[in-house]
Design a protein around this motif. Structure first.
Motif, PDB file in Angstrom:
ATOM      1  N   LEU A  51      13.035   8.991   7.915  1.00 56.50           N
ATOM      2  CA  LEU A  51      13.789   7.602   8.273  1.00 56.50           C
ATOM      3  C   LEU A  51      12.889   6.094   7.902  1.00 56.50           C
ATOM      4  CD1 LEU A  51      15.272   5.322  10.260  1.00 56.50           C
ATOM      5  CD2 LEU A  51      14.027   5.392  11.951  1.00 56.50           C
ATOM      6  N   PRO A  52      13.792   5.672   6.620  1.00 57.23           N
ATOM      7  CA  PRO A  52      12.611   4.260   6.176  1.00 57.23           C
ATOM      8  C   PRO A  52      12.213   3.311   7.432  1.00 57.23           C
ATOM      9  CG  PRO A  52      14.604   5.163   4.640  1.00 57.23           C
ATOM     10  CD  PRO A  52      14.658   5.252   6.460  1.00 57.23           C
ATOM     11  N   PHE A  53      10.787   2.804   7.304  1.00 58.14           N
ATOM     12  CA  PHE A  53      10.365   2.150   8.297  1.00 58.14           C
ATOM     13  C   PHE A  53       9.302   1.286   7.933  1.00 58.14           C
ATOM     14  CE2 PHE A  53       8.582   0.936  12.827  1.00 58.14           C
ATOM     15  CZ  PHE A  53       9.728   0.812  13.128  1.00 58.14           C
ATOM     16  N   GLY A  54      10.008   0.955   6.924  1.00 57.39           N
ATOM     17  CA  GLY A  54       9.062  -0.339   6.427  1.00 57.39           C
ATOM     18  C   GLY A  54       8.158  -0.139   5.661  1.00 57.39           C
ATOM     19  N   ALA A  55       6.747  -0.556   5.538  1.00 55.67           N
ATOM     20  CA  ALA A  55       5.939   0.054   4.692  1.00 55.67           C
ATOM     21  C   ALA A  55       4.176  -0.858   5.388  1.00 55.67           C
ATOM     22  CB  ALA A  55       5.949  -0.605   2.850  1.00 55.67           C
ATOM     23  N   PHE A  56       3.423  -0.434   4.525  1.00 54.80           N
ATOM     24  CA  PHE A  56       1.885  -0.505   4.701  1.00 54.80           C
ATOM     25  C   PHE A  56       1.751  -1.494   3.882  1.00 54.80           C
ATOM     26  CE2 PHE A  56       1.933   2.805   8.232  1.00 54.80           C
ATOM     27  CZ  PHE A  56       1.058   1.799   9.235  1.00 54.80           C
ATOM     28  N   PHE A  57       0.858  -2.560   4.296  1.00 56.93           N
ATOM     29  CA  PHE A  57       0.404  -3.401   3.190  1.00 56.93           C
ATOM     30  C   PHE A  57      -1.236  -3.402   3.242  1.00 56.93           C
ATOM     31  CE2 PHE A  57       4.352  -4.429   3.537  1.00 56.93           C
ATOM     32  CZ  PHE A  57       5.405  -4.654   2.046  1.00 56.93           C
ATOM     33  N   ILE A  58      -1.978  -3.787   2.589  1.00 53.98           N
ATOM     34  CA  ILE A  58      -3.605  -4.533   2.120  1.00 53.98           C
ATOM     35  C   ILE A  58      -3.000  -6.048   2.197  1.00 53.98           C
ATOM     36  CG2 ILE A  58      -5.796  -4.476   1.293  1.00 53.98           C
ATOM     37  CD1 ILE A  58      -4.389  -2.225  -0.157  1.00 53.98           C
ATOM     38  N   LEU A 113       0.549  -0.844   0.236  1.00 58.55           N
ATOM     39  CA  LEU A 113      -0.270   0.099  -0.051  1.00 58.55           C
ATOM     40  C   LEU A 113       1.082   1.487  -0.159  1.00 58.55           C
ATOM     41  CD1 LEU A 113      -2.943   1.606   0.135  1.00 58.55           C
ATOM     42  CD2 LEU A 113      -2.860   1.120   2.362  1.00 58.55           C
ATOM     43  N   MET A 114       1.431   1.319   1.229  1.00 58.09           N
ATOM     44  CA  MET A 114       2.595   2.449   1.008  1.00 58.09           C
ATOM     45  C   MET A 114       4.019   2.142   1.880  1.00 58.09           C
ATOM     46  SD  MET A 114       0.532   5.043   3.515  1.00 58.09           S
ATOM     47  CE  MET A 114       1.409   5.783   4.582  1.00 58.09           C
ATOM     48  N   ASP A 115       5.005   2.724   1.078  1.00 56.76           N
ATOM     49  CA  ASP A 115       6.073   2.922   2.423  1.00 56.76           C
ATOM     50  C   ASP A 115       5.941   3.849   3.252  1.00 56.76           C
ATOM     51  OD1 ASP A 115       7.640   1.339   0.471  1.00 56.76           O
ATOM     52  OD2 ASP A 115       8.525   2.391  -1.027  1.00 56.76           O
TER      53      ASP A 115
END
Length: 299
Positions: free
Chosen positions: A263-270, A162-164
């Protein structure tokens, strides 16, 4: 075994215990006692004349026969659940059931979900907030939103990016109280910091900006970003917030972003049980959600 002799109650208890790998969690899911789960599984083992679990002191593990049976039983219960859902559809308004991470529910869905409802007034929305594994065990479509630091998939489900996530420091003008805006990342160490889960995220952000410190300001540790956002808005400290979540507060002047470093911190997923089997209302929601995220990326 004849269909008329199928031990459905025992099979349901076995399926929950095998899927969750815990008699205790199976009892919680089925709202019965752990002793009842254990008894029903034991009755099934007696009926089949073979063990389905290897029982340890504090854990259980499926035997080879148990694992084989679990695959069949889980697929069968899922098929029955889908069949019941198909029959139930068409009764009353369409409903989309959303099970979202607390931070996503508080910082993205709550501010923007009214946009979806204005464009889809015939669809009801029910939102639950939790971060555990989405089990998809009910006769309904569930759209889960999950965060993964490195994880991109979840058991017995399908996932879609979904989004970084990009974390950036934000503070309220109320926190300055006549003080100058921090000019260097190290200056933030002179302010109270708001922590999420632990001090690790702030430590990583400082290291990314070239600041190394063994001592960090004291500050409350919250369990999710929604609470750190509320604390930051009240001038209680500097918070690391996801860029999209903070954007409207930055635009209105309620928050200030002193530095552009993120700070990159993973991502959200559907995460859903299956995209192809979702009801039209759930597809409408996913289309809106993806477009809503893209539109905020463009600003």
């Amino acid at each position: 075994m004849k269909r008329s002799r199928l031990p459905l109650t025992a099979l349901r208890s076995f399926e929950a215990a095998g899927r969750l790998m815990s008699f205790t969690r199976a009892a919680e899911e089925l709202c019965i006692s752990q002793a009842a789960i254990s008894r029903q599984v034991r009755e099934l083992e007696v009926l089949l004349d073979r063990p389905l679990f290897d029982r340890g002191h504090r854990s259980v593990k499926l035997t080879q026969e148990g694992a084989k049976l679990l695959d069949v039983v889980t697929a069968s219960f899922d098929a029955m659940s889908d069949g019941l859902a198909d029959v139930e559809r068409g009764k009353g308004p369409d409903t989309v059931n959303i099970n979202a991470e607390p931070s996503f529910a508080a910082c993205f869905l709550t501010p923007h979900l009214s946009d979806f409802q204005r464009s889809h007034p015939d669809i009801d929305v029910r939102v639950e907030s939790e971060s555990g594994l989405a089990e998809f065990r009910h006769n309904e479509d569930v759209v889960a939103i999950r965060h993964g630091l490195t994880k991109t998939s979840w058991p017995r489900s399908e996932s879609r990016h979904l989004m970084d996530v990009q974390m950036t420091p934000c503070l309220s003008p109320r926190l300055l109280e006549g003080r100058a805006l921090p000019q260097r990342p190290i200056d933030l160490l002179d302010f109270p910091l708001l922590y999420e889960d632990s001090r690790d995220m702030w430590r990583s952000w400082f290291e990314r900006t070239g600041v190394s410190s063994d001592v960090y300001p004291r500050g409350p540790i919250y369990t999710d970003e929604g609470m750190t956002l509320q604390a930051a808005l009240r001038g209680q400290g500097v918070a690391l917030l996801e860029e999209r979540f903070a954007r409207e507060y930055l635009a209105s002047g309620l928050l200030i972003r002193p530095f552009q470093q993120t700070l990159p911190f993973g991502a959200f997923f559907i995460v859903v049980r299956g995209f192809e089997t979702l009801a039209p209302a759930a597809h409408d929601f996913l289309e809106w959600l993806s477009e809503s995220v893209r539109s905020r990326d463009a600003h």
